[in-house]
Design an enzyme around this catalytic site. Structure first.
Site, mmCIF file in Angstrom:
data_model
loop_
_atom_site.group_PDB
_atom_site.id
_atom_site.type_symbol
_atom_site.label_atom_id
_atom_site.label_comp_id
_atom_site.label_asym_id
_atom_site.label_seq_id
_atom_site.Cartn_x
_atom_site.Cartn_y
_atom_site.Cartn_z
ATOM 1 N N LYS A 113 0.847 -1.216 0.000
ATOM 2 C CA LYS A 113 0.000 0.000 0.000
ATOM 3 C C LYS A 113 0.875 1.255 0.000
ATOM 4 O O LYS A 113 1.984 1.201 -0.515
ATOM 5 C CB LYS A 113 -0.983 -0.053 1.175
ATOM 6 N N GLY A 122 -7.436 -4.967 6.934
ATOM 7 C CA GLY A 122 -6.812 -4.070 7.900
ATOM 8 C C GLY A 122 -7.572 -3.941 9.201
ATOM 9 O O GLY A 122 -7.287 -3.053 10.012
HETATM 10 P P1 PGA Z 1 -4.561 -6.631 5.246
HETATM 11 O O1 PGA Z 1 -4.730 -6.064 3.755
HETATM 12 O O2 PGA Z 1 -3.775 -7.910 5.136
HETATM 13 O O3 PGA Z 1 -3.816 -5.563 5.983
HETATM 14 O O4 PGA Z 1 -5.919 -6.854 5.777
HETATM 15 C C1 PGA Z 1 -4.975 -6.908 2.666
HETATM 16 C C2 PGA Z 1 -5.165 -6.091 1.411
HETATM 17 O O5 PGA Z 1 -5.768 -5.012 1.485
HETATM 18 O O6 PGA Z 1 -4.729 -6.486 0.308
#
Ligand code: PGA
Length: 259
Positions: A15, A177
């Protein structure tokens, strides 16, 4: 075509985190932990500005490079955008498309995701097409409807020949998240449905070749159970991909699950 033909893929979605130097440092650690892994396909997806430095770190290892987005045109007056060809030039193999954050904050529609998917395939970039329902949609009993609309919308014009190249990521928006993970059974139910929809679109044999990743708070503590599911072929990892140790632990989980 047997299920064992689908090698697991563990992809890290960094991200909007880590600058070029920080990204290179994380990539270096990832390479030292899992760079010679051959049982599992591994990919890291840094920000655009870190692609080149990370590309240099993963070069000559089995860790592959991916981007988090791209434009569907190959060049032109699209200020602020980056094309598939530009990503290929930096040795990207993968590109995440239609992530729920792009849909929610940047207005990406299924039609846009479709154009990007076709452009990625034409440029020999492997699209990781993200689909998934919100909590509201799940509570309203609309999971299958949402999945069908998003999947079919993203894959208009995609043929069986792309089955080996195409990756789908099922990411329930409420699990991203948040620390909330879909139970392995909940996830498998949707993954099986996605494979069934794929069979309708590109045929049963081709559908068996497409990798379907789970994404949404996947971490070393819950990965074994998720990866044990028949139709879960890997993970798209956000938070846990930002630490080399936890990312490597997920790769090890996949290697142990052994598809
Ligand atoms: P996360 O994100 O593992 O932090 O939940 C996954 C994603 O958004 O690809």
């Amino acid at each position: 075509m047997t299920q064992s033909a689908r090698k697991y893929l563990i992809a890290g979605n960094w991200k909007m985190n880590l600058n070029a130097a920080e990204g290179a440092a994380l990539a270096k650690d990832v390479v030292s932990l899992v760079g010679s892994q051959t049982d599992v396909a591994v990919c890291v997806c840094p920000t655009f500005t870190a692609l080149e430095s990370v590309s240099q770190e993963v070069n000559n290892s089995n860790v592959q490079l991916g981007a988090q987005n791209m434009h569907f045109e190959s060049a032109g007056a699209y200020t602020g955008e980056i094309s598939a060809e530009m990503l290929r030039h930096l040795f990207c193999n993968f590109v995440i498309l239609g992530h729920s954050e792009r849909r929610e904050y940047f207005g990406e529609t299924d039609a846009i995701v479709n154009k990007k998917t076709l452009a990625a395939l034409a440029a020999n970039l492997r699209p990781i097409v993200c689909i998934g329902e919100t909590l509201e949609e799940r509570e309203a009993g609309k999971v299958n409807e949402v999945i069908k609309t998003q999947l079919e919308g993203a894959l208009v014009g995609v043929t069986a020949e792309s089955a080996d190249t195409l990756v789908i990521a099922y990411e329930p928006v409420w699990a991203i998240g948040t620390g909330k993970t879909a139970t392995p059974e909940m996830a498998e139910e949707v993954h099986a449905e996605i494979r069934c929809l794929l069979a309708g679109l590109i045929g049963e044999d081709a559908a068996q070749k497409v990798r379907i990743l789970y994404g949404g708070s996947m971490k070393p503590e819950n990965a074994d159970d998720l990866l044990a599911q028949k139709n879960i072929d890997g993970g798209l990892i956000g938070g846990a991909a930002l630490k080399a140790n936890s990312f490597a632990a997920l790769v090890e989980s996949a290697a142990k699950a052994g598809k």
